[in-house]
Design a protein around this motif. Structure first.
Motif, PDB file in Angstrom:
ATOM      1  N   ASP A 153       0.973  -1.361   0.010  1.00  0.00           N
ATOM      2  CA  ASP A 153      -0.044  -0.006  -0.135  1.00  0.00           C
ATOM      3  C   ASP A 153       0.846   1.339   0.006  1.00  0.00           C
ATOM      4  N   ARG A 156      -0.638   4.571   1.332  1.00  0.00           N
ATOM      5  CA  ARG A 156      -1.245   4.401   2.870  1.00  0.00           C
ATOM      6  C   ARG A 156      -2.865   4.672   2.777  1.00  0.00           C
ATOM      7  N   ALA A 160      -2.306   1.840   8.705  1.00  0.00           N
ATOM      8  CA  ALA A 160      -0.960   1.455   8.946  1.00  0.00           C
ATOM      9  C   ALA A 160      -1.065   0.034   9.611  1.00  0.00           C
ATOM     10  N   SER A 201       0.999  -5.216  10.457  1.00  0.00           N
ATOM     11  CA  SER A 201       0.882  -4.457   9.346  1.00  0.00           C
ATOM     12  C   SER A 201       1.109  -5.466   8.164  1.00  0.00           C
TER      13      SER A 201
END
Length: 275
Positions: A153, A156, A160, A201
């Protein structure tokens, strides 16, 4: 989509006009008849194609391959997920607080009994920036494998760090293995194994060892149905004991018929007791 869209060769798919597919995971069959007097539930006719299905709200498992007459309270819509379906949802508490914001907590519902995959698309409100997360389950009674694989990603789009709660429907309490720290719980009534991961994450992989489909304790559901029936207490007790004591469905149905019960009540009891 109407059922004949996916099953054009099945003649019955053209006859179930109130039934439809919702997305790739669900079959929905709204209740359009009045509640049956004395039973407290309304009946609806449902066609389930070949396969294994779960009621999304009650977790009861059904075998497909034909028409069924199902009974539901008017507050409940029959929604069925096929085995192998993966349904990610915003965590309930977060959905109530933040509305349309991309969630930091996701509940992933996995309906056991077959393999499947699902790719979740998220964006920031524009057509330019998007993120994909791939969920996959590989069903095996030796070791069911499940994975969560977010793509890179770079914009973003998604939070996160994210918490995942993975709910495996329809299996026995089993040993879980994963390199990522987790907590495990088990709902003995609905037969749902839940694995909760803290903020993470990256990729998550887990195994459920000796994953076996679980038999649902139907006695509680029979009890709840009888609670709302407008019949005498002694008759309720007789019905309950009959269903719980006898394992042969034919013998149970014959005994229920001898009690002069309505066809709808016998149908509702049979659905919960033997489906």
């Amino acid at each position: 989509l109407p059922m004949y869209y996916t099953y054009p060769a099945e003649q019955v798919a053209y006859t179930v006009k109130n039934e439809y597919e919702y997305g790739t995971a669900f079959i929905v069959a709204p209740v359009t008849e009045k509640s049956v007097q004395g039973v407290g539930r309304a009946r609806t006719h449902v066609w389930l194609p070949e396969g294994t299905y779960y009621d999304f709200f009650t977790a009861q498992r059904y075998s497909g391959g034909g028409m069924k007459i199902l009974h539901r309270p008017l507050s409940q819509i029959p929604v069925f997920a096929k085995a192998g379906a993966i349904v990610p949802l915003t965590g309930e508490q977060e959905a109530e607080r933040f509305g349309v914001e991309l969630p930091e907590a996701i509940d992933v519902n996995v309906f056991c009994g077959d393999s499947g995959e699902y790719t979740m698309y998220e964006d920031d409100g524009s057509d330019e920036h998007a993120a994909l997360t791939r969920f996959e389950v590989k069903w095996s009674e030796d070791a069911m494998r499940f994975s969560i694989k977010p793509d890179e990603d770079s914009f973003r789009v998604r939070p996160a760090m994210r918490r995942y709660r993975v709910c495996f429907y329809g299996i026995k309490n089993s040993t879980v293995k994963s390199d990522v720290a987790y907590e495990k719980t088990y709902d003995t009534e609905k037969k749902v194994l839940t694995v909760t991961f803290g903020k993470n994450s990256g990729k998550i992989e887990l195994q459920v060892l000796n994953a076996e489909l679980a038999d649902i304790d139907r006695s509680k559901r029979i009890f709840k149905l009888l609670q709302h029936c407008r019949i005498g207490y002694e008759l309720k007790e007789k019905i309950y004991n009959c269903i719980c004591a006898k394992k042969n469905p034919t013998a149970v149905i014959h005994e229920l018929q001898s009690m002069a019960l309505s066809h709808d009540l016998i149908g509702a009891l049979a659905e919960l007791g033997f489906e």
